[in-house]
Scaffold this active site. Structure first.
Site, PDB file in Angstrom:
ATOM      1  CD  GLU A  56      -2.737   1.574   0.357  1.00 36.63           C
ATOM      2  OE1 GLU A  56      -3.339   2.659   0.395  1.00 36.63           O
ATOM      3  OE2 GLU A  56      -2.927   0.722  -0.543  1.00 36.63           O
ATOM      4  CG  HIS A  73      -0.734   2.222  -4.995  1.00 36.96           C
ATOM      5  ND1 HIS A  73      -2.045   2.311  -4.565  1.00 36.96           N
ATOM      6  CD2 HIS A  73      -0.733   2.716  -6.261  1.00 36.96           C
ATOM      7  CE1 HIS A  73      -2.789   2.817  -5.533  1.00 36.96           C
ATOM      8  NE2 HIS A  73      -2.018   3.071  -6.572  1.00 36.96           N
ATOM      9  CG  HIS A  91      -8.362   5.489  -6.293  1.00 35.94           C
ATOM     10  ND1 HIS A  91      -7.790   6.729  -6.449  1.00 35.94           N
ATOM     11  CD2 HIS A  91      -7.393   4.707  -5.714  1.00 35.94           C
ATOM     12  CE1 HIS A  91      -6.556   6.730  -5.987  1.00 35.94           C
ATOM     13  NE2 HIS A  91      -6.283   5.507  -5.540  1.00 35.94           N
ATOM     14  CG  HIS A 133     -16.577  -7.100 -16.943  1.00 36.88           C
ATOM     15  ND1 HIS A 133     -16.128  -5.903 -17.468  1.00 36.88           N
ATOM     16  CD2 HIS A 133     -15.483  -7.905 -16.855  1.00 36.88           C
ATOM     17  CE1 HIS A 133     -14.819  -5.962 -17.676  1.00 36.88           C
ATOM     18  NE2 HIS A 133     -14.407  -7.168 -17.325  1.00 36.88           N
ATOM     19  CG  HIS A 174      -7.989  -8.798 -17.635  1.00 38.00           C
ATOM     20  ND1 HIS A 174      -8.203  -8.894 -18.990  1.00 38.00           N
ATOM     21  CD2 HIS A 174      -9.224  -8.558 -17.094  1.00 38.00           C
ATOM     22  CE1 HIS A 174      -9.482  -8.723 -19.271  1.00 38.00           C
ATOM     23  NE2 HIS A 174     -10.116  -8.503 -18.135  1.00 38.00           N
TER      24      HIS A 174
END
Length: 372
Positions: free
Chosen positions: A70, A73, A136, A257, A317
């Site tokens: 975290e 990032h 986000h 999706h 992906h």
């Protein structure tokens, strides 16, 4: 400014990858506070620091690898924000003729960075509430897209407006060009919607809802509910880690999706066909890039489902989705900037008639004078 934009492009791609890893490793709440981590600038490592951290946040025990994921990032995203603010400052300082467009793009980027910081904070403080996580992720893609547009805008004009050369007379095709622009913008909207659906699938932990393909739970649409797929969960101060939606909702999200992926594939394919039929000077490399990434993305999506979302495939992906988005924005930029031409039938027929007339003026090697 070009070099700094190139650095920002590489960094934003890394940040998108780090964001995907953070979600896939369940590290979104690796640090329960913001902008620090358990009250420290870096994740606590020493035993006394861990004791302090767990006393401050007793409901969130320290998991070091998640906390580090975290914070890496966050620091990468913060570095990207500083670079974008610098680009904005350079844009307002420069006095080049093309700089008004650059100022507009860099200002938009700075605003998105500020919003992204807010969404990053809310992702933690609202405990992975799916709407915030989705926005986000979408903000990261928009940052990537705008940086690509900025980089293309900074290319010298002589390299962007050279049409395909040919001996045949050509004229600009304003109506077809306008139609291709309009259709390209439609495809862009659909592509953004599909990326949003992917983010919604990820934030609701619906990636494993359908372990088969092309059906979902050996069914087609029997267990699908449009209302459940797009219902916003109520925030009640409980964590959304690992998802809190029921099985039918996750199946519905995954199915829509997939439907979105099919619609996007069809529209994007039609756009590429229209581009190839044009006389655009860059039609072949642009079409090849977008088509290759589209095929790869479809394959990764199928493998993610049938192989139960392995980490390398799931990460790829996400990253290929960013590359596909970036390649389409590049294509759209050149479609708008580079003139598309077709043969002028009037001039073509006139030149043909003239050549026939000239050939008839010479018979057996003797010139025949024309009436003129």
């Amino acid at each position: 400014m070009i070099r700094l934009t190139n650095i920002a492009l590489v960094l934003v791609f890394i940040v998108i990858g780090l964001g995907a890893l953070t979600r896939l490793l369940d590290a979104g709440l690796g640090c329960p506070d913001w902008p620090g981590c358990y009250g420290f600038l870096t994740p606590p490592n020493h035993s006394e620091h861990i004791e302090i951290a767990e006393s401050l946040y007793p409901e969130t025990p320290v998991v070091r690898h998640q906390a580090w994921m975290e914070m890496v990032h966050r620091y990468a995203a913060g570095s990207l924000g500083l670079i974008i603010f610098t680009l904005t400052w350079l844009g307002y300082r420069s006095k080049k003729p093309s700089i008004p467009r650059v100022r507009f793009i860099t200002t938009a980027l700075s605003l998105i960075v500020i919003l992204q910081a807010a969404f990053g904070m809310w992702t933690v403080t609202l405990k992975l509430w799916p709407p915030v996580v989705t926005l986000h992720l979408l903000g990261g893609f928009m940052t990537f897209g705008l940086l690509i547009w900025l980089r293309l805008t900074l290319i010298p004009s002589r390299s962007t407006n050279v049409p395909e050369t040919s001996s045949t007379s050509k004229i600009p095709t304003k109506p077809p060009l306008k139609r291709l622009h309009t259709f390209g913008l439609l495809v862009f909207i659909v592509l953004v919607a599909q990326i949003s659906l992917g983010a919604w699938t990820s934030s609701n932990y619906a990636g494993l809802a359908c372990p088969d393909f092309p059906t979902c739970q050996n069914q087609w649409l029997e267990h699908t509910s449009l209302e459940k797929a797009f219902s916003i969960p109520t925030y009640d101060d409980l964590s959304f880690l690992h998802g809190r939606t029921d099985a039918q909702t996750r199946v519905s999200i995954q199915v829509f999706h997939r439907i979105g992926a099919m619609i996007t594939t069809v529209l994007l394919s039609v756009f590429l066909i229209l581009l190839m039929r044009s006389q655009h000077s860059l039609r072949k490399p642009l079409t090849l890039a977008v088509a290759s990434l589209l095929g790869l993305q479809i394959g990764l999506g199928i493998l993610s489902a049938v192989w139960l979302l392995p980490l390398p495939i799931a990460l790829a992906h996400n990253l290929v989705a960013a590359l596909l988005f970036g390649s389409f924005i590049t294509t759209l930029h050149f479609v708008i900037q580079v003139p598309i031409t077709v043969e002028d039938p009037l001039k073509s027929s006139h030149s043909t008639t003239s050549s026939i007339g000239k050939s008839q003026e010479v018979v057996d090697g003797n010139a025949i004078p024309s009436n003129s």
